[in-house]
Enzyme design. Structure first.
Site, PDB file in Angstrom:
ATOM      1  CG  HIS A  63      -0.462   0.303   2.594  1.00  0.00           C
ATOM      2  ND1 HIS A  63       0.451  -0.774   3.137  1.00  0.00           N
ATOM      3  CD2 HIS A  63      -0.508   1.196   3.438  1.00  0.00           C
ATOM      4  CE1 HIS A  63       0.708  -0.571   4.185  1.00  0.00           C
ATOM      5  NE2 HIS A  63       0.202   0.729   4.783  1.00  0.00           N
ATOM      6  CG  HIS A 116       0.087   4.389   4.731  1.00  0.00           C
ATOM      7  ND1 HIS A 116      -0.758   3.516   5.543  1.00  0.00           N
ATOM      8  CD2 HIS A 116      -0.819   5.221   4.057  1.00  0.00           C
ATOM      9  CE1 HIS A 116      -2.110   4.141   5.611  1.00  0.00           C
ATOM     10  NE2 HIS A 116      -1.994   5.160   4.902  1.00  0.00           N
ATOM     11  CG  ASP A 156       4.577   3.265   7.368  1.00  0.00           C
ATOM     12  OD1 ASP A 156       3.783   3.540   6.747  1.00  0.00           O
ATOM     13  OD2 ASP A 156       4.310   1.908   8.105  1.00  0.00           O
ATOM     14  CG  HIS A 157       3.958   0.180   4.331  1.00  0.00           C
ATOM     15  ND1 HIS A 157       4.069  -1.383   5.014  1.00  0.00           N
ATOM     16  CD2 HIS A 157       3.582   0.743   5.460  1.00  0.00           C
ATOM     17  CE1 HIS A 157       3.495  -1.459   6.039  1.00  0.00           C
ATOM     18  NE2 HIS A 157       3.233  -0.069   6.433  1.00  0.00           N
ATOM     19  CG  HIS A 161      -4.086   0.410   6.950  1.00  0.00           C
ATOM     20  ND1 HIS A 161      -4.024   0.847   8.041  1.00  0.00           N
ATOM     21  CD2 HIS A 161      -2.924   0.730   6.162  1.00  0.00           C
ATOM     22  CE1 HIS A 161      -2.968   1.554   8.256  1.00  0.00           C
ATOM     23  NE2 HIS A 161      -2.085   1.450   6.972  1.00  0.00           N
ATOM     24  CG  ASP A 205       0.446  -1.464   7.684  1.00  0.00           C
ATOM     25  OD1 ASP A 205       1.297  -2.286   7.868  1.00  0.00           O
ATOM     26  OD2 ASP A 205       0.591  -0.146   7.608  1.00  0.00           O
ATOM     27  CG  HIS A 211       3.883  -1.816  11.303  1.00  0.00           C
ATOM     28  ND1 HIS A 211       4.471  -0.909  11.601  1.00  0.00           N
ATOM     29  CD2 HIS A 211       3.250  -1.699  10.237  1.00  0.00           C
ATOM     30  CE1 HIS A 211       4.365   0.174  10.670  1.00  0.00           C
ATOM     31  NE2 HIS A 211       3.249  -0.392   9.838  1.00  0.00           N
TER      32      HIS A 211
HETATM   33 FE    FE Z   1       2.260   0.821   8.148  1.00  0.00          FE
HETATM   34 ZN    ZN Z   2      -0.116   1.602   6.615  1.00  0.00          ZN
END
Ligand code: FE
Ligand code: ZN
Length: 241
Positions: free
Chosen positions: A56, A58, A60-61, A114, A133, A171
């Site tokens: 996805h 985001h 942080d990915h 999400h 996520d 995570h």
């Molecule tokens: Fe994340």
């Molecule tokens: Zn995420």
């Protein structure tokens, strides 16, 4: 002849996943948000990269995607629904598409909730699920864009995967998820066993993931909600916990 998944700890509590097809040596990286440790992990595994998979949009990915692509020249695969806000995709995929890696291949599973365009990848060879996520050990993703009905339906699809499926999530949230899970299901023996296992893994400095789908089905309260209303109440309670 199967996919071997290895976690790469990045950022504060994220995992990228290095996937290797044991039959051919073909290698993929999933969610390479931080280029330095991801490139180091790929080099340590032999310096081969055939594929970059994104769950996805985001940061942080996906933040390190272009740097990793520039270094190894591997094609990037992500959700068609989010092509406008993902790094440049070489292939845009959707539900039931097949993504080859060496002699193995992943099935794409649309898992909105999400984010609207979230996807998961399932390799039947090796029983490896990249759950992003959507599904965490003992938890699930927050409903940032989707609603409870969408996330419940997404988790129902994942619940249909075999017991031995390795749940490779995005995570290291297991210990905080465990505190909430125990608050709603203190008498669940499978949950208590999983919490003890995760505590021992953390004490030994190890990741708590991957877990298995069998373990999650038995211990994860979000997979045990009987219907959308119960799931929605659980998700709302976790948000306030
Ligand atoms: Fe994340
Ligand atoms: Zn995420």
């Amino acid at each position: 002849m199967s996919i071997i998944a290895t976690s790469v700890a990045i950022l504060k509590d994220n995992y990228a996943w290095l996937l290797r097809d044991s039959a051919t040596g073909a290698t993929a990286i999933v969610d390479p948000a931080d280029p330095a440790p991801v490139i180091a992990a790929i080099e340590a595994a032999g310096g081969r990269l055939d594929l970059i998979l994104l769950t996805h949009h985001h940061a942080d990915h996906v933040a390190g995607t272009d740097a990793v692509r520039d270094r190894f020249g591997a094609p990037v695969v992500g959700a068609a629904a989010d092509a406008h806000r993902l790094p440049r995709l070489d292939r845009a995929v959707t539900e039931a598409d097949t993504v080859p890696l060496g002699a193995a291949s992943a099935r794409v599973i649309d898992t909105p909730g999400h984010t609207r365009g979230q996807i998961n990848f399932f390799f039947a060879d090796g029983a490896v699920l990249l759950s992003g996520d959507t599904l965490f050990s003992l938890g699930c993703g927050r409903l940032i864009e989707g609603n409870a009905a969408e996330m419940f339906a997404s988790l129902e699809k994942l619940k249909a995967l075999p017991d031995e499926t390795l749940v490779c999530c995005g995570h290291e949230y297991t210990e905080s998820n465990a505190r909430f899970a125990l608050s709603v299901a203190p008498d669940n023996a499978a949950l208590r066993a999983r919490v003890a296992e995760a505590a021992a893994q953390r004490a030994a400095g190890q990741p708590t993931v991957p877990s298995t789908m069998g373990s999650e089905r038995a211990a994860n309260p979000f997979l045990r909600a009987p219907d959308v209303a119960a799931f929605a109440a659980l998700r709302a309670a976790k948000d306030k916990f």
